[in-house]
Scaffold this active site. Structure first.
Site, PDB file in Angstrom:
ATOM      1  N   CYS A 162     -23.321  28.331  21.898  1.00  0.00           N
ATOM      2  CA  CYS A 162     -24.149  29.483  21.560  1.00  0.00           C
ATOM      3  C   CYS A 162     -25.606  29.184  21.904  1.00  0.00           C
ATOM      4  O   CYS A 162     -26.185  28.238  21.398  1.00  0.00           O
ATOM      5  CB  CYS A 162     -23.961  29.808  20.078  1.00  0.00           C
ATOM      6  SG  CYS A 162     -25.355  30.600  19.306  1.00  0.00           S
TER       7      CYS A 162
ATOM      8  N   CYS B 179     -17.984  55.092  30.369  1.00  0.00           N
ATOM      9  CA  CYS B 179     -16.907  55.610  29.537  1.00  0.00           C
ATOM     10  C   CYS B 179     -15.645  55.773  30.370  1.00  0.00           C
ATOM     11  O   CYS B 179     -15.666  56.326  31.474  1.00  0.00           O
ATOM     12  CB  CYS B 179     -17.351  56.891  28.836  1.00  0.00           C
ATOM     13  SG  CYS B 179     -16.459  58.368  29.261  1.00  0.00           S
TER      14      CYS B 179
ATOM     15  N   CYS C 105     -14.103  59.295  31.130  1.00  0.00           N
ATOM     16  CA  CYS C 105     -15.000  60.302  31.706  1.00  0.00           C
ATOM     17  C   CYS C 105     -14.561  60.754  33.091  1.00  0.00           C
ATOM     18  O   CYS C 105     -14.728  61.919  33.455  1.00  0.00           O
ATOM     19  CB  CYS C 105     -16.434  59.771  31.751  1.00  0.00           C
ATOM     20  SG  CYS C 105     -17.250  59.836  30.135  1.00  0.00           S
TER      21      CYS C 105
END
Ligand SMILES: *[C@@H]1O[C@H](CO)[C@@H](O)[C@H](O)[C@H]1NC(C)=O
Ligand SMILES: *[C@@H]1O[C@H](CO)[C@@H](O)[C@H](O)[C@H]1NC(C)=O
Length: 535
Positions: free
Chosen positions: A106, A447, A450
């Site tokens: 991380c 999306c 879409c």
């Protein structure tokens, strides 16, 4: 991060960051992991200790019987490595443990760890009773989850075995200040000018308290504020000379409280009745520099500022330099009302989430924008940031005369288009003020559903070409906004009846072509019966 609004803002920014920087693939990017490796080995070096035996004892959770306290303080230089076996023992057997849960992959952990190690050394020098420890949560996931560690890095303070969340800053100095506040040393007492001078060399920001005596209700309020505040070192003194060396314009009357910072606006006197809440609010309004430079380390603090407006300047360092002084002058005038933040536009991780909110991610020029504290409204300075334009912009923010900013693509050419492309700037003209019925598809590039919706709308547009009072249109909501277009799920199919544009009808986005066709036939005026065919 107690305020949920601030928390959600932070989440939003983090989410944007993840969406926008696919190269930041935490787990597998070899460059990232080797950087972390380097950082870690530096930390290992920091942890080298003289007395291996004492370390072993500590890691086994059995302080050497000779002198418990001195073992602890001597070993403070190191950060104790925790594992499945020793964690609970170490937490149980030490009054104060500051525990860092991290994972090697991380980047934020990698950034924090050197600061954590340095703070351990500083605290050791100060004789702090705090034990600093770290747990690799990837290697020891069970222990990490039993401690409630979910994100990385996580800092937890254990006092007599009970944990509380960490609320301080993330530089070594800030960790030290926070840790001392929570471990029984909330203020530093200065007895002489030489002590004061030595102190001032080490701290970039601090609160001075000059008292007749270290007791009484006002002094108690001061100490309470020192403990509750999470980031600023408080100082107490009875010596006028020591106080004056820290705060030259000090008022002669005792008690006196003031804030010292290392920047042009160096000294601020506290003028309110000496009560804890007043002190904390005074610090909230004054602790930031006139212009704060946003960094990974201070971002949480900046985003949680409680001032109503934040004015951000996004610029290259060379272009910002000549601006700084005039910006500081403006900042003085709007103190306690507007926070001023500089973001290096070349620091993509910091700048891009904001620039994306503004639809200006490709800007080559300096951008000056303002947000309210929830980032629900935004404003853009449309001109060169001269001192007078900046000041007008800020006054306008406060009296509500600066119009809110909505992003928009440039106006496209819709000649001959069967489905009109609407952008933020043309939403009024093409949708709301148009005398026709408008069938609007709201989409975003990312999306998944879409594309299918777009194809349906194309087909409908061809089929109903003959309907003169119906327009088909589409808008890319990722780069266009309008106050009247409030859509959260994509795709969205909205029908704006010619007679009532303020109440669009939302069609289920999974409707079949046939259903949509039937809906249009039913809702578009009878005179338009040109479309007789079945779909
Ligand atoms: C921790 O426990 C010890 C021993 O019971 C007690 O003396 C001390 O006050 C406690 N510390 C805190 C901060 O509660
Ligand atoms: C639109 O259609 C007309 C007539 O068919 C044509 O002359 C014109 O070039 C077209 N315009 C565009 C931008 O394609």
């Amino acid at each position: 991060m107690s305020n949920p609004l601030h928390f959600s803002l932070l989440l939003l920014l983090l989410l944007l960051l993840l969406l926008l920087t696919p190269s930041l693939s935490f787990a597998t990017d070899p460059a990232t992991s080797s950087d972390v490796g380097d950082e870690l080995s530096e930390i290992e070096e920091l942890q080298a200790i003289d007395d291996q035996e004492e370390l072993d004892n500590l890691q086994n959770g059995t302080p050497s019987p000779s002198s418990g306290a001195s073992v602890l303080s001597k070993a403070q230089r190191i950060v104790v490595e925790l594992n499945n076996d020793n964690t609970q023992k170490i937490i149980d057997q030490n009054g104060f443990v500051l525990l860092l849960g991290y994972t090697p992959w991380c980047p934020r952990s990698a950034e924090l760890m050197p600061q954590f190690a340095e703070s351990a050394n500083l605290l050791n020098d100060l004789g702090s009773p705090l034990l600093m420890a770290k747990l690799d949560a990837e290697r020891y996931p069970k222990t990490a989850s039993s401690l409630g560690i979910k994100g990385y890095p996580t800092l937890l303070l254990f006092i007599n075995g009970t944990s509380q969340p960490y609320t301080g800053g993330f530089t070594a100095e800030e960790i030290v200040i926070w840790a001392r506040k929570k471990t029984g040393e909330p203020v530093v007492r200065l007895n002489s000018v030489s002590e004061a001078e030595a102190f001032a060399k080490k701290y970039s920001m601090f609160v001075v308290g000059l008292f007749e005596d270290f007791e009484g209700p006002q002094y108690d309020e001061y100490i309470k504020a020192a403990i509750l505040d999470s980031e600023i070192q408080f100082v107490e003194t009875k010596s006028d000379e020591a106080a004056k060396s820290l705060f030259p314009d000090i008022k002669p009357a005792k008690p006196f409280v003031g804030l010292v910072k290392s920047e042009p606006e160096r000294y601020t006197s506290f003028e309110e009745p000496l009560e804890m809440d007043n002190i904390l609010q005074f610090l909230e309004h004054n602790k930031f520099p006139l212009v704060t430079t946003l960094t990974e380390l201070n971002s949480v603090k900046v985003y949680s500022s409680k001032l109503k407006y934040q004015v951000y300047v996004f610029a290259e360092p060379d272009e910002f330099k000549p601006l700084l002084q005039s910006l500081q002058e403006v900042a003085k005038k709007f103190k306690s009302k507007i926070m001023f933040i500089y973001v290096d536009i070349t620091e993509e991780n910091l700048a891009k989430p904001f620039l994306t909110l503004l639809g200006l991610e490709d800007s080559q020029k300096t951008v000056v924008a303002a947000f309210d504290s929830k980032i629900s409204t935004k404003y853009l300075l449309g001109s060169e940031p001269t001192p007078s334009k900046l000041e007008d912009f800020c006054s306008g923010l406060l009296d509500g005369t600066v119009p809110m900013y909505y992003k928009s693509q440039t106006i496209p050419d819709n000649e001959n288009a069967s489905v009109h492309v609407v952008v933020g700037k043309t939403f009024d003209d093409l949708v709301l003020s148009s005398s026709k019925n408008v069938f609007l598809e709201v989409f975003t590039p990312w999306c998944i559903a879409c594309d299918a919706a777009s194809k349906q709308v194309e087909k409908l547009a061809k089929h109903f070409k003959g309907l003169k009072n119906l327009i088909f249109a589409r808008i890319d909501a990722s780069v266009n906004e309008h106050p009247k277009l409030q859509v959260t799920d994509y795709p969205a199919l909205l029908f704006y009846p010619a007679a009532d544009k303020s109440n669009p009808i939302k069609l289920p986005s999974k409707s079949s072509l046939k259903d949509l066709g039937a809906f249009i036939k039913k809702n578009v005026k009878a005179e338009e019966h040109a479309a007789k065919d079945e779909l």
